[in-house]
Design a protein around this motif. Sequence first.
Motif, PDB file in Angstrom:
ATOM      1  N   GLY A  23       2.569  -5.845  -0.353  1.00 33.26           N
ATOM      2  CA  GLY A  23       1.850  -7.092  -0.630  1.00 33.26           C
ATOM      3  C   GLY A  23       2.220  -7.733  -1.944  1.00 33.26           C
ATOM      4  N   SER A  24       1.213  -8.230  -2.635  1.00 34.20           N
ATOM      5  CA  SER A  24       1.374  -9.039  -3.841  1.00 34.20           C
ATOM      6  C   SER A  24       2.292  -8.393  -4.869  1.00 34.20           C
ATOM      7  N   SER A  56       1.790 -11.414  -0.338  1.00 30.44           N
ATOM      8  CA  SER A  56       0.469 -11.201   0.246  1.00 30.44           C
ATOM      9  C   SER A  56       0.469 -11.269   1.767  1.00 30.44           C
ATOM     10  N   LEU A  73      -3.454  -8.532  -2.128  1.00 29.69           N
ATOM     11  CA  LEU A  73      -3.681  -9.916  -1.721  1.00 29.69           C
ATOM     12  C   LEU A  73      -4.126 -10.733  -2.928  1.00 29.69           C
ATOM     13  N   THR A  74      -3.453 -11.858  -3.179  1.00 29.78           N
ATOM     14  CA  THR A  74      -3.844 -12.717  -4.298  1.00 29.78           C
ATOM     15  C   THR A  74      -4.236 -14.097  -3.802  1.00 29.78           C
ATOM     16  N   ARG A 146       3.604 -16.249   0.818  1.00 28.32           N
ATOM     17  CA  ARG A 146       3.339 -15.908  -0.581  1.00 28.32           C
ATOM     18  C   ARG A 146       2.084 -16.637  -1.055  1.00 28.32           C
ATOM     19  N   ALA A 147       1.224 -15.904  -1.751  1.00 33.87           N
ATOM     20  CA  ALA A 147      -0.054 -16.483  -2.162  1.00 33.87           C
ATOM     21  C   ALA A 147       0.108 -17.600  -3.176  1.00 33.87           C
TER      22      ALA A 147
END
Length: 270
Positions: A23-24, A56, A73-74, A146-147
Amino acid sequence: MAAVSVFFLTSAARAAGTIDYSGSISIGIGILQAGASHAFEKKTGIKFTSIDTAGSGKGIKALLQGKASLAGLTRPIAPAEKARNLVAITIGYDTLGIFVHQNNPVKNLSTAQLKGIFTGRITNWREVGGENAPIAATIEDPNGGRAAVEMLRKIVMGGAPYAKGLKQIESPLDQLKHTARTENGICVVNLGIFPSLDPAFGKRLKVVMMNDYAPTPDNIASGRYPITIPLQLVRESPPRNEERQFISFMLSKEGQAIVNKHFVPLQKGH
């Protein structure tokens, strides 16, 4: 049905005493690789066998497919993700930093100006108080999950689409390097990853204020700097013991001290 079977086989095959993260990049580099994974292993014996900073969106997919046991996760967790028995726990806060070359005279951008740059309405630095030079903005793939690009579009751009033709660079660290080499460049990436950048590039960059506020911990915590990003660990429900223990560790005094190295921990205004 075959895909479901693969998911359960993958989950069942994961060794006890291990965690696979996906993830992030902010959480992966700025927290896990910045000391959390080592400290947690030393404390519990539970080892991170992989730390994949794919972003994310891809982290959530890896978790749902059984390829990871913990995701970073962001951005806010989506209702559809909650419906899949995923639970997000906030461990701190980050923000998006606006980076330009150190020689750029611009020191502050308003929300409207930043929106104009990334929607393509503003194309020259002189329109925002800078030199007569074309603006060379970079972004990650707007459709890559992408967050950072999702949060910029939501908070700053009001959901408007990105301008066509913006240079796409997948890694935020590579975006920073590109901006350091480009006097008329600009990128907006998670501030917490900046300390991981090679100082040879970092000294050629500066962070621009937004709406007259710098992204300091106090301004982030108070909301004066407008782009606050939750740092979340996402697990399945019910959780395995390994993920439950790691989340408890990150919420402890020791874990929050690690968050505080590059980010805003929970106790600072939240």
